[in-house]
Design an enzyme around this catalytic site. Structure first.
Site, PDB file in Angstrom:
ATOM      1  N   CYS B  21       0.841  -1.204   0.000  1.00  0.00           N
ATOM      2  CA  CYS B  21       0.000   0.000   0.000  1.00  0.00           C
ATOM      3  C   CYS B  21       0.874   1.251   0.000  1.00  0.00           C
ATOM      4  O   CYS B  21       2.104   1.165   0.067  1.00  0.00           O
ATOM      5  CB  CYS B  21      -0.904   0.002   1.216  1.00  0.00           C
ATOM      6  N   CYS B  24       3.211   1.697   2.875  1.00  0.00           N
ATOM      7  CA  CYS B  24       4.454   0.913   2.783  1.00  0.00           C
ATOM      8  C   CYS B  24       5.501   1.747   2.044  1.00  0.00           C
ATOM      9  O   CYS B  24       6.658   1.846   2.470  1.00  0.00           O
ATOM     10  CB  CYS B  24       4.234  -0.382   1.995  1.00  0.00           C
ATOM     11  N   CYS B  89      44.651 -21.382  -4.259  1.00  0.00           N
ATOM     12  CA  CYS B  89      44.786 -21.540  -2.815  1.00  0.00           C
ATOM     13  C   CYS B  89      43.719 -20.715  -2.111  1.00  0.00           C
ATOM     14  O   CYS B  89      42.977 -19.964  -2.723  1.00  0.00           O
ATOM     15  CB  CYS B  89      46.151 -21.083  -2.346  1.00  0.00           C
ATOM     16  N   CYS B  92      43.638 -17.053  -2.691  1.00  0.00           N
ATOM     17  CA  CYS B  92      42.988 -16.621  -3.935  1.00  0.00           C
ATOM     18  C   CYS B  92      41.498 -16.421  -3.649  1.00  0.00           C
ATOM     19  O   CYS B  92      40.880 -15.456  -4.104  1.00  0.00           O
ATOM     20  CB  CYS B  92      43.146 -17.667  -5.036  1.00  0.00           C
ATOM     21  N   ASP B 526       7.725 -35.815  13.322  1.00  0.00           N
ATOM     22  CA  ASP B 526       6.294 -35.577  13.262  1.00  0.00           C
ATOM     23  C   ASP B 526       5.649 -36.969  13.280  1.00  0.00           C
ATOM     24  O   ASP B 526       6.205 -37.910  12.718  1.00  0.00           O
ATOM     25  CB  ASP B 526       5.955 -34.849  11.962  1.00  0.00           C
ATOM     26  N   ASP B 724       6.911 -34.030   6.790  1.00  0.00           N
ATOM     27  CA  ASP B 724       6.606 -34.287   5.383  1.00  0.00           C
ATOM     28  C   ASP B 724       6.958 -33.114   4.474  1.00  0.00           C
ATOM     29  O   ASP B 724       6.803 -33.189   3.271  1.00  0.00           O
ATOM     30  CB  ASP B 724       5.137 -34.692   5.209  1.00  0.00           C
ATOM     31  N   ASP B 728       4.591 -29.338   7.743  1.00  0.00           N
ATOM     32  CA  ASP B 728       5.497 -29.003   8.839  1.00  0.00           C
ATOM     33  C   ASP B 728       6.484 -27.907   8.453  1.00  0.00           C
ATOM     34  O   ASP B 728       7.492 -27.723   9.139  1.00  0.00           O
ATOM     35  CB  ASP B 728       6.285 -30.254   9.250  1.00  0.00           C
TER      36      ASP B 728
END
Lengths: 63, 844
Positions: B21, B24, B89, B92, B526, B724, B728
């Protein structure tokens, strides 16, 4: 960056000079003094280059 | 996105996310204006852009981004993956990370040495891929946008082969020449005068041979360190260049001017310069070979993708490229052929080997209605299937994408190693300087003895002067300190670990996911659908006046027309037992109580205690059994025939077959196991008892699961949540490690940090085992990498010299350095043969 490089060279040169002076005062031969000063200059420059640039950036507030 | 720059100010537009809006937009404007250095800010709600004018010396895009984010909005960013070549290395990695990270508009950079990649997150417009590539190239490295996986792998393979070839040529030059120079240098020692011709001892010849090595194979170190120094960055090329350069220069000076005071003819280090190059090139060669092997996991997955497919179009069977298969195409698969895309079987029957994607060792039976996964191998029969997912949507493509993503991320443990290695080069040069100054001004006078010699060498230091001696130790410190093994230690093991996970049907969504799972000390499962099958099934049939078979037959007949969830369980059990279920002549559902049916003149009642009480049916003799079943968390249903209690059928959501074993294995690994469910405490506890679970979190509403995870974390526990992946999602996100189970062919949609392809609880154990094995390997690698440096540096600095008169020669230092890389490489290779211990149990 150029300023950092310049300062690094100055710092390394100062280190090499200090070494030369100390070696001269202790009576080392000319070759050891000159060659030693060059080696100290090289190592000091390698240390100074990546150290001085970030410090300078922070000090000058460059983002 | 536009960007304009004047003398003092800069104008950029930032994409803003999450505004709904005008207020915002107002909030974002205000937040941006409050950033020091911002001159003006205008936010357009419709285009979701903020145009900001600011002083670049006082404000940065990072501060603006933070201000927007602090207000609860997002900033639209772009992510680019670049292929970075020439990194050798950890320093770098540090150089690239630092240079790109300091760019305006770049918010995050992750550089991976092992995969040679950089993942950069940036504000489009403020920074661009072109600028990022330019910054990397300026440092002396190559940078290209990562291509499509297959093309990228091809290109990477080509580049690696070139690198291996180049280093092989360098090896072929440096080693034979280095050995000849060494034989020439030492021709006065041992039995060598008998075998080595006199002319080989000529210093000018040795100098000429060493020059070939220095300007040939060693040239790369001078060129690369010069490029880095121009940009003010140091890497290990500089260590090599200073080491080789100084040894060569002193040797030349001592040859041309033996009385100049550098140690004279007895202190020519030609063999040091030549062999130093040989060992460093050997290290480079081994690294090039190693880096290629780390992406083997992806390569293996890619190879699964079949090239051809046989489809039926317009009634005709034709062979097409697998990429040309479209959703809805009917695809034919013969025995021994790979399945080209994902789909659903329409006709035929076969067994399919899915081990390459799910880790399932036994072939899986496929019949009409079953899903098949592209890239798996058809074993026995022929079948036709309808393509449901093609191209980038297939499970295989999603898995490859996930593994790739995991391999371009960085674990916290790696960030520490990179930081240390990144600052190492600087520290080493500082140490080399101190070592030189100490041995020059004090050490030489105090401790030097002319008869002292190099470790593992007949070479006495003899007349070496103070400068030569101090320089020698200083160079050795530089050479022995190379942190290349430190840089490889973590990413190589992480890449091998994520590949190992993929082989076992375990997909880690990043290196941090591997590390987080390895630290877990509590696993929450779960209950419904994860720990249990998620659908009720008949667990007990208690005979009363009827036999068990009669109870099941009559219950099935009574439930035949019912839509109650329990009816499905009873009918399934009857089907499994081969019972031909009769159709009742009359059916009546009694809400909240059960059903009443008429069957062949008999009245059958199936329902709860209240139904039996209302119909005055005596069930007293069955009550002790009912009580026992209810304590076990089961739902008991009475069956009566013609007013007489016939028996009980108990129904419950049952544990998955591998639940108890999986939980036992987790316990053995020192992990506490909890279960979370919305069920009542009694049912939950009954299931927990069967599974052997320590802690029950019952009567938890789905939206409160994340809060329960937080509570456990507040107790100081590192929590993994297994669910799952859809219902969750908040709890999986809250957990230190969210494990989504049973993703099947839809891995990309899953939330969670770790995704298990199969619905097997033992895979949770395997995931923890793989993550722990990977992190163990990382720690071992880091130990080896740092151990060499920790032991090597003091010895190289001359710590042993005052006591034993021994110093490390530069070439021996280079050998130590190469060995550290090799030990890390070999140690990581062991992980490739790793098999999670739980897999052995499964096989047994």
């Amino acid at each position: 960056m150029r300023l950092a490089t310049l300062l690094s060279f100055v710092a390394a040169f100062a280190m090499g000079g200090a070494f030369f002076l100390a070696a001269s005062l202790q009576g080392y031969g000319p070759l050891s003094r000159y060659a030693g000063a060059v080696w100290v200059f090289i190592l000091s420059l390698v240390v100074a280059l990546p150290t001085i640039a970030p410090i300078l950036k922070r000090r000058l507030g460059v983002k | 996105m536009a960007e304009k720059q004047t003398k003092e100010k800069k104008r950029i537009s930032i994409p803003i996310k999450g505004m709904s809006c005008v207020s915002c937009a107002e909030h974002v404007t205000q937040a941006l204006k409050e950033v020091p250095g911002v001159i003006s800010a205008q936010v357009n709600l419709a285009s979701e852009q903020a145009v900001v004018e600011y002083d670049p010396a006082r404000a940065s895009t990072r501060e603006m981004e933070k201000a927007v984010r602090d207000m609860g909005y997002g900033v639209g960013k772009q992510t680019a993956v670049l292929r970075v070549t020439g990194m050798s290395c950890a320093s770098c990695v540090d150089n690239v990370t630092r240079a790109v990270g300091e760019m305006e508009g770049v918010s995050n950079v992750v550089v991976n040495l092992a995969s040679g990649s950089a993942r950069v997150e940036f504000l489009p417009g403020v920074a661009g891929i072109k600028e990022i590539k330019h910054t990397i190239k300026e440092l002396g490295y190559g940078a290209e946008e990562a291509l499509e996986a297959e093309a990228a792998l091809e290109q990477e393979k080509k580049a690696r082969e070139q690198d291996v070839k180049r280093q092989l040529v360098n090896l072929a030059i440096s080693w034979p020449v280095g050995i000849v120079v060494m034989l020439g240098t030492f021709r006065d020692y041992w039995l060598l005068p008998r075998f080595v011709p006199e002319f080989l001892g000529n210093m000018y010849l040795l100098g000429a041979l060493t020059t070939i090595v220095v300007v040939g194979p060693a040239r790369q170190f001078f060129v690369n360190s010069y490029r880095g120094l121009r940009k003010g960055v140091t890497d290990m090329n500089l260590l090599y260049a200073t080491g080789i350069g100084a040894a060569y220069l002193i040797a030349v000076l001592n040859t041309l001017w033996p009385n100049a005071g550098f140690g004279g003819e007895k202190a020519t280090f030609f063999e040091s310069a030549a062999l130093l190059t040989g060992f460093i090139v050997l290290g480079r060669y081994l690294e090039a070979v190693t880096r290629g092997r780390t992406s083997q996991a992806i390569r293996k997955l890619m190879k699964l993708q079949p090239r051809r497919a046989r489809v039926v179009r317009d009634g005709k069977e034709m062979e097409v490229h697998a990429d040309e298969v479209e959703v809805g195409d009917l695809v034919m698969v013969r025995p021994g052929e790979s399945i080209p895309v994902d789909g659903v079987v329409e006709e035929g029957y076969s067994a399919v080997d899915e081990s390459m994607l799910s880790g399932e060792s036994l072939p899986v039976e496929k019949k009409a209605g079953d899903t098949v996964i592209g890239g798996t191998l058809n074993k026995t029969g022929a079948f036709r299937f309808r393509a449901t997912r093609v191209g980038k949507e297939t499970a295989l493509a999603q898995i490859i994408h996930l593994v790739e993503e995991a391999q371009t991320t960085k674990a916290p443990i790696q960030k520490v190693a990179d930081y240390v290695a990144g600052h190492f080069i600087l520290g080493v040069h500082l140490l080399a300087l101190l070592v030189f100054i100490f041995w020059f001004f004090a050490g030489y006078d105090l401790f030097f003895r002319p008869e002292s010699r190099f470790i593992l060498s007949p070479y006495a230091l003899g007349s070496i002067g103070v400068f030569g001696f101090a320089l020698l130790l200083s160079i050795t410190v530089l050479v022995i300190s190379c942190p290349c093994a430190v840089g490889l230690a973590t990413p190589a093991a992480m890449m091998a670990g994520s590949g190992k996970g993929a082989e076992n049907g375990i997909l880690f969504k990043g290196a941090d996911a591997i590390e987080a799972l390895s630290r877990v000390d509590t696993v929450i499962f779960d209950k419904t659908g994860t720990l249990t099958r998620g659908q009720p099934s008949v667990t007990d049939i208690v005979a009363g006046s009827l036999t068990q078979r009669e109870v099941l037959l009559l219950a099935a007949a009574a439930e035949r027309s019912s839509e109650h969830p329990l009816a499905e369980a009873v009918l399934r059990r009857a089907r499994e037992e081969g019972i031909d279920v009769p159709t009742p002549q009359a059916f009546e559902a009694i809400p909240g109580q059960g059903v009443e049916v008429g069957l062949d003149g008999a009245r059958i009642l199936l329902g709860n205690r209240r139904l039996m009480a209302e119909r005055a049916i005596a069930v007293d003799s069955l009550l002790p059994q009912v009580k026992r079943l209810e304590t076990e968390g089961k739902t008991a249903v009475f069956l009566a025939r013609d007013g007489k209690a016939g028996g009980i059928i108990a129904v419950a959501d049952t544990l998955r077959p591998d639940a108890a074993l999986a939980i036992d294995q987790l316990h053995r690994m020192g992990i506490k196991v909890a279960m979370i469910t919305g069920d009542n405490r009694r049912t939950a506890q009954a299931i927990a008892r069967q599974a052997g679970i320590d802690r029950v979190l019952a009567e938890v509403l789905p939206q409160d699961k994340a809060a329960e995870v937080r509570k456990l974390q507040a107790e100081g526990r590192k929590v993994a949540m297994v669910g799952d992946g859809i219902n969750d999602a908040p709890a999986l996100a809250q957990a230190d490690s969210g494990i989504a189970i049973g993703a099947g062919t839809d891995v990309a949609k899953e939330t969670g940090h770790v995704i298990l392809v199969r619905e097997r609880l033992l895979d949770v154990v395997a995931a923890v085992q793989v993550s722990r094995a990977t992190i163990r390997k990382v720690k071992e690698n880091l130990f080896w990498a740092f151990a060499y440096n920790t032991l090597g540096i003091p010895i190289a600095a001359g710590l042993l010299y005052p006591f034993f008169g021994l110093v490390v020669s530069p070439e021996l230092a280079a050998l130590f350095m190469a060995v550290s890389s090799v030990s890390v490489t070999l140690n990581t290779a062991v992980l490739r043969g790793y098999r999670p211990p739980v897999r052995r149990l499964e096989t047994a």
